[in-house]
Write an enzyme that holds these catalytic residues in place. Structure first.
Site, PDB file in Angstrom:
ATOM      1  N   ASN A 209     -41.422  -5.556 -14.547  1.00 24.28           N
ATOM      2  CA  ASN A 209     -42.536  -4.615 -14.703  1.00 24.28           C
ATOM      3  C   ASN A 209     -43.152  -4.762 -16.096  1.00 24.28           C
ATOM      4  O   ASN A 209     -42.737  -5.607 -16.876  1.00 24.28           O
ATOM      5  CB  ASN A 209     -42.068  -3.186 -14.435  1.00 24.28           C
ATOM      6  CG  ASN A 209     -40.913  -2.807 -15.344  1.00 24.28           C
ATOM      7  OD1 ASN A 209     -41.068  -2.765 -16.554  1.00 24.28           O
ATOM      8  ND2 ASN A 209     -39.738  -2.589 -14.763  1.00 24.28           N
ATOM      9  N   CYS A 273     -34.552   4.781 -21.701  1.00 28.30           N
ATOM     10  CA  CYS A 273     -35.993   4.548 -21.798  1.00 28.30           C
ATOM     11  C   CYS A 273     -36.394   3.288 -21.024  1.00 28.30           C
ATOM     12  O   CYS A 273     -37.571   3.017 -20.822  1.00 28.30           O
ATOM     13  CB  CYS A 273     -36.357   4.419 -23.271  1.00 28.30           C
ATOM     14  SG  CYS A 273     -38.084   4.686 -23.571  1.00 28.30           S
ATOM     15  N   ALA A 274     -35.410   2.515 -20.605  1.00 31.07           N
ATOM     16  CA  ALA A 274     -35.709   1.260 -19.907  1.00 31.07           C
ATOM     17  C   ALA A 274     -36.380   1.541 -18.567  1.00 31.07           C
ATOM     18  O   ALA A 274     -36.080   2.530 -17.893  1.00 31.07           O
ATOM     19  CB  ALA A 274     -34.418   0.481 -19.684  1.00 31.07           C
ATOM     20  N   LYS A 288     -35.577 -23.571  -6.706  1.00 28.98           N
ATOM     21  CA  LYS A 288     -36.916 -22.987  -6.612  1.00 28.98           C
ATOM     22  C   LYS A 288     -37.361 -22.941  -5.143  1.00 28.98           C
ATOM     23  O   LYS A 288     -37.216 -23.946  -4.428  1.00 28.98           O
ATOM     24  CB  LYS A 288     -37.884 -23.854  -7.431  1.00 28.98           C
ATOM     25  CG  LYS A 288     -39.283 -23.330  -7.457  1.00 28.98           C
ATOM     26  CD  LYS A 288     -40.190 -24.247  -8.264  1.00 28.98           C
ATOM     27  CE  LYS A 288     -41.628 -23.842  -8.020  1.00 28.98           C
ATOM     28  NZ  LYS A 288     -42.552 -24.869  -8.448  1.00 28.98           N
ATOM     29  N   ASP A 306     -28.450   2.922 -10.004  1.00 31.27           N
ATOM     30  CA  ASP A 306     -29.189   3.827 -10.884  1.00 31.27           C
ATOM     31  C   ASP A 306     -28.308   4.057 -12.107  1.00 31.27           C
ATOM     32  O   ASP A 306     -27.297   4.766 -12.043  1.00 31.27           O
ATOM     33  CB  ASP A 306     -29.523   5.150 -10.177  1.00 31.27           C
ATOM     34  CG  ASP A 306     -30.537   5.939 -10.980  1.00 31.27           C
ATOM     35  OD1 ASP A 306     -30.280   6.193 -12.181  1.00 31.27           O
ATOM     36  OD2 ASP A 306     -31.609   6.268 -10.443  1.00 31.27           O
ATOM     37  N   ILE A 308     -28.632   5.490 -15.185  1.00 33.55           N
ATOM     38  CA  ILE A 308     -28.476   6.771 -15.878  1.00 33.55           C
ATOM     39  C   ILE A 308     -27.738   7.796 -15.007  1.00 33.55           C
ATOM     40  O   ILE A 308     -26.896   8.541 -15.511  1.00 33.55           O
ATOM     41  CB  ILE A 308     -29.849   7.310 -16.382  1.00 33.55           C
ATOM     42  CG1 ILE A 308     -29.633   8.295 -17.536  1.00 33.55           C
ATOM     43  CG2 ILE A 308     -30.686   7.937 -15.283  1.00 33.55           C
ATOM     44  CD1 ILE A 308     -30.897   8.618 -18.329  1.00 33.55           C
ATOM     45  N   LYS A 337     -36.249  14.652 -10.800  1.00 37.38           N
ATOM     46  CA  LYS A 337     -35.335  13.619 -11.341  1.00 37.38           C
ATOM     47  C   LYS A 337     -34.317  14.220 -12.300  1.00 37.38           C
ATOM     48  O   LYS A 337     -33.178  13.763 -12.367  1.00 37.38           O
ATOM     49  CB  LYS A 337     -36.140  12.518 -12.041  1.00 37.38           C
ATOM     50  CG  LYS A 337     -36.785  11.553 -11.056  1.00 37.38           C
ATOM     51  CD  LYS A 337     -37.530  10.426 -11.734  1.00 37.38           C
ATOM     52  CE  LYS A 337     -38.252   9.581 -10.683  1.00 37.38           C
ATOM     53  NZ  LYS A 337     -39.162   8.616 -11.246  1.00 37.38           N
ATOM     54  N   LYS A 341     -30.685  13.350 -11.019  1.00 36.93           N
ATOM     55  CA  LYS A 341     -29.918  12.379 -11.819  1.00 36.93           C
ATOM     56  C   LYS A 341     -28.903  13.056 -12.729  1.00 36.93           C
ATOM     57  O   LYS A 341     -28.161  12.377 -13.444  1.00 36.93           O
ATOM     58  CB  LYS A 341     -30.877  11.499 -12.638  1.00 36.93           C
ATOM     59  CG  LYS A 341     -31.793  10.646 -11.756  1.00 36.93           C
ATOM     60  CD  LYS A 341     -32.569   9.610 -12.557  1.00 36.93           C
ATOM     61  CE  LYS A 341     -33.542   8.835 -11.670  1.00 36.93           C
ATOM     62  NZ  LYS A 341     -33.472   7.393 -11.850  1.00 36.93           N
TER      63      LYS A 341
HETATM   64  O1  PMT Z   1     -41.665  -0.043 -22.792  1.00 37.62           O
HETATM   65  P1  PMT Z   1     -43.062   0.519 -23.070  1.00 37.62           P
HETATM   66  O2  PMT Z   1     -44.142  -0.480 -22.784  1.00 37.62           O
HETATM   67  O3  PMT Z   1     -43.159   1.131 -24.427  1.00 37.62           O
HETATM   68  O4  PMT Z   1     -43.304   1.704 -21.999  1.00 37.62           O
HETATM   69  C1  PMT Z   1     -42.548   2.872 -22.075  1.00 37.62           C
HETATM   70  C2  PMT Z   1     -42.142   3.363 -20.686  1.00 37.62           C
HETATM   71  C3  PMT Z   1     -43.367   3.790 -19.897  1.00 37.62           C
HETATM   72  C4  PMT Z   1     -41.389   2.264 -19.930  1.00 37.62           C
HETATM   73  C5  PMT Z   1     -41.171   4.576 -20.932  1.00 37.62           C
HETATM   74  O5  PMT Z   1     -41.845   5.578 -21.626  1.00 37.62           O
HETATM   75  C6  PMT Z   1     -40.632   5.126 -19.632  1.00 37.62           C
HETATM   76  O6  PMT Z   1     -41.230   5.953 -18.976  1.00 37.62           O
HETATM   77  N1  PMT Z   1     -39.413   4.656 -19.240  1.00 37.62           N
HETATM   78  C7  PMT Z   1     -38.774   5.010 -17.952  1.00 37.62           C
HETATM   79  C8  PMT Z   1     -39.395   4.216 -16.854  1.00 37.62           C
HETATM   80  C9  PMT Z   1     -38.696   4.456 -15.525  1.00 37.62           C
HETATM   81  O7  PMT Z   1     -38.007   3.608 -15.072  1.00 37.62           O
HETATM   82  O8  PMT Z   1     -38.860   5.644 -15.022  1.00 37.62           O
HETATM   83  P2  PMT Z   1     -38.169   6.133 -13.650  1.00 37.62           P
HETATM   84  O9  PMT Z   1     -38.851   7.415 -13.359  1.00 37.62           O
HETATM   85  O10 PMT Z   1     -38.232   5.061 -12.627  1.00 37.62           O
HETATM   86  O11 PMT Z   1     -36.653   6.384 -14.035  1.00 37.62           O
HETATM   87  C10 PMT Z   1     -36.160   7.626 -14.503  1.00 37.62           C
HETATM   88  C11 PMT Z   1     -34.950   7.375 -15.388  1.00 37.62           C
HETATM   89  O12 PMT Z   1     -33.939   6.702 -14.638  1.00 37.62           O
HETATM   90  C12 PMT Z   1     -35.213   6.512 -16.602  1.00 37.62           C
HETATM   91  O13 PMT Z   1     -34.463   7.045 -17.678  1.00 37.62           O
HETATM   92  C13 PMT Z   1     -34.698   5.140 -16.196  1.00 37.62           C
HETATM   93  O14 PMT Z   1     -34.231   4.383 -17.324  1.00 37.62           O
HETATM   94  C14 PMT Z   1     -33.535   5.526 -15.302  1.00 37.62           C
HETATM   95  N2  PMT Z   1     -33.245   4.523 -14.253  1.00 37.62           N
HETATM   96  C15 PMT Z   1     -34.144   4.211 -13.293  1.00 37.62           C
HETATM   97  C16 PMT Z   1     -33.821   3.314 -12.302  1.00 37.62           C
HETATM   98  C17 PMT Z   1     -32.529   2.735 -12.304  1.00 37.62           C
HETATM   99  N3  PMT Z   1     -32.178   1.875 -11.371  1.00 37.62           N
HETATM  100  N4  PMT Z   1     -31.654   3.059 -13.276  1.00 37.62           N
HETATM  101  C18 PMT Z   1     -31.982   3.939 -14.235  1.00 37.62           C
HETATM  102  O15 PMT Z   1     -31.163   4.219 -15.129  1.00 37.62           O
END
Ligand code: PMT
Length: 400
Positions: A209, A273-274, A288, A306, A308, A337, A341
Site C-alpha cells: 500500500n 502505525c504500520a 515469476k 492481525d 495489534i 476497531k 482489537k
Molecule cells: O506511513 P504514512 O505515509 O505516513 O501514512 C500514515 C498512515 C495513514 C499509514 C497511518 O497514519 C495509519 O493510519 N496507519 C494505520 C493504517 C491501517 O492499517 O489502519 P487499519 O484501520 O487497517 O488498522 C487498524 C490498526 O490495526 C492499525 O494500528 C494497524 O497497524 C493494525 N493492524 C491492521 C491489520 C493487521 N493485519 N494487523 C494490524 O496490526
C-alpha cells in the site's frame, strides 16, 4: 521536571530569516506560565528588532557580553544561573559551529558555557548548509554533549530551495520541549510499527500500500524524545531514524508480528502505525508468473494475522495505541476497531483526503478511548506525533 511555579526560559535568537517566528515562540511560552528573557546576537537584529522582543517579553533584551547596564542588572553569569531552560531558535549554522568550539566572545556563547540549564537548539538554514557534512558533524557533537536538537523541518525555503532546513514551527518547538519535561515515559519501552508490509505474489510482484512510514517514524522519534527506549519495526520505506532508536526492518506482516512479539514481554506500550496488508497470497510463486493468453489471473488470498489485536490478547497488561485509516464513517469505524482489537487508544485519520494521511507530511487525527474523544487539527506529522506521545505520557503519569 519543571515545577508548577513560573519557570525561567532564556530564548536566544540568531541571524536567520526565521527570526520572526521567535515572537510566536516567546508568546507561547509566556502564555504557558514561563518567564521569558531574550538574548539576541548582532546578526539577528538584521531580521527583527530588540524592541519587538522587549514588548513581547516585558523585559529588556540582552545583547552584549560587555555591557555596563547589563552587568548592573543581569550579566551573562546571572542569566546563565537564572535560566531553567535555554532555547536557541532560530539557530544559524554559524552559531552551531561556534557552540562546538565553546566560544565565549559573545553573550550567547558565554551563557551557553556558564549555564547548567537544559539546552535546546532549533536550527534554521539553507538545505545545503544543513546537509553539509560539517554542519552534520557539529550537530552530532552538540547532541552528544547533551543538547536537544529540535528540527529542522522540510519545506520551501526563503531562498526558493525546498528541503530540510526550515526552523520547526513554534508550536512544534514548544510541544517538544514540554514533552522532555514530562518524565513519565523515561525508562519505558515503546514498540512502534511503521510503513507498509509487502506480501510477495512472485519474486517480482507484491501486494502492498501507499504508506511511506512518515507517521510511524515521527511517532518513534517523539517517543525517543520523551526518554523512552524505542524499538521501531518498519516495513520497506526510504526513511532514516535517530541512532538511539533500535530499528528492525521487515517485509511481511508475519515478520512484523514475530519481531513485535519477541520484544513485547518487557515492553510497556505498543503503537501500531504500520499499514499492515490485511491479505497475503496463499502461495507465493517461486518463479515469476508468466503472462498467458488468459485475460484474467486469479490469485487466492488469505487473511494476514492481525498484529495489534493478537498482541493485545497475548499481553493484556500493556498499553496499545492503534492507528486506523478510513475513507468513510471514520468515527464509527474507529470506535468499532478500538473495541474489536482490544486497544486503549485508536488514532483515526481520514485517508480519503489527499493533503493528509498516506505519504503526506501532514495529518489530522481524532483519538478515541473508551470514554474520551480528542481532535488534533491538521499539522505536520512531527508535531502530531509529539502531541500524541504527550497524550500517552500524561496518561501514564496519571496512572501512577
Ligand atoms: O506511513 P504514512 O505515509 O505516513 O501514512 C500514515 C498512515 C495513514 C499509514 C497511518 O497514519 C495509519 O493510519 N496507519 C494505520 C493504517 C491501517 O492499517 O489502519 P487499519 O484501520 O487497517 O488498522 C487498524 C490498526 O490495526 C492499525 O494500528 C494497524 O497497524 C493494525 N493492524 C491492521 C491489520 C493487521 N493485519 N494487523 C494490524 O496490526
Amino acid at each position: 521536571m519543571l515545577d508548577k511555579k513560573k519557570s525561567n526560559l532564556l530564548l536566544c535568537i540568531t541571524g536567520s530569516i526565521a527570526a520572526y517566528k521567535s515572537v510566536d515562540l516567546a508568546r507561547l511560552f509566556i502564555k504557558n506560565n514561563f518567564d521569558v528573557r531574550v538574548v539576541m546576537t548582532e546578526a539577528s537584529k538584521e531580521f527583527i528588532t530588540p524592541l519587538t522582543l522587549q514588548a513581547i517579553s516585558g523585559h529588556q533584551v540582552h545583547e552584549n557580553l560587555l555591557d555596563t547596564e547589563a552587568e548592573r542588572a543581569m550579566g551573562h553569569i546571572e542569566l546563565a544561573k537564572w535560566a531553567d531552560l535555554i532555547v536557541i531558535a532560530p539557530c544559524s549554522a554559524e552559531t552551531i559551529s561556534r557552540l562546538t568550539q565553546g566560544r565565549a566572545d559573545d553573550l550567547l556563547g558565554a551563557i551557553f558555557l556558564a549555564s547548567e540549564a537544559q539546552k535546546f537548539i532549533a536550527p534554521a538554514m539553507n538545505m545545503n548548509m544543513w546537509s553539509n557534512q560539517t554542519t552534520q558533524q557539529n550537530i552530532e557533537y552538540l547532541s552528544s554533549i547533551g543538547m536537544d536538537i529540535v528540527g529542522p523541518s522540510k519545506g520551501e525555503q526563503a531562498c526558493g530551495d525546498n528541503g530540510y532546513g526550515r526552523m520547526s514551527e513554534p508550536e512544534e518547538i514548544y510541544e517538544t520541549i514540554m514533552l522532555t519535561q514530562n518524565k513519565s515515559l523515561i525508562g519505558k519501552k515503546i514498540i512502534v510499527t511503521a510503513g507498509p508490509t509487502r506480501e510477495q505474489i512472485d519474486p517480482v510482484r507484491f501486494i502492498s500500500n501507499n504508506s511511506s512510514g512518515k507517521m510511524g517514524f515521527a511517532m518513534a522519534e517523539a517517543a525517543a524524545i520523551s526518554g523512552a527506549e524505542v524499538i521501531l519495526i518498519t516495513g520497506p520505506v526510504s526513511l532514516s531514524c535517530s541512532p538511539q532508536i533500535q530499528r528492525l526492518d521487515v517485509q511481511t506482516a508475519d515478520e512484523m508480528y514475530r519481531e513485535a512479539q519477541s520484544s513485547m514481554s518487557d515492553a510497556d506500550i505498543f503503537i501500531g502505525c504500520a499499514a499492515v496488508a490485511d491479505f497475503k497470497p496463499v502461495h507465493a510463486n517461486i518463479q515469476k508468473i508468466k503472462k498467458t493468453d488468459e485475460d484474467r489471473l486469479n490469485i487466492e488470498l488469505q487473511k494476514n494475522i492481525d498484529i495489534i489485536s493478537s498482541l493485545a490478547r497475548e499481553f493484556p497488561d500493556k498499553r496499545f495505541m492503534g492507528f486506523c485509516a478510513e475513507t468513510e464513517r471514520v468515527e464509527e469505524h474507529a470506535k468499532s476497531k478500538l473495541i474489536k482489537k482490544g486497544l486503549d487508544f485508536i488514532v483515526a485519520n481520514d485517508v480519503s483526503k489527499s493533503d493528509i494521511g498516506f505519504d503526506s507530511d501532514y495529518n489530522e487525527v481524532s483519538v478515541f478511548t473508551d470514554n474520551s474523544h480528542q481532535f488534533f487539527h491538521k499539522a505536520s506529522k512531527n508535531l502530531l506525533a509529539i502531541q500524541l506521545v504527550n497524550l500517552l505520557s500524561k496518561e501514564n503519569q496519571s496512572l501512577h
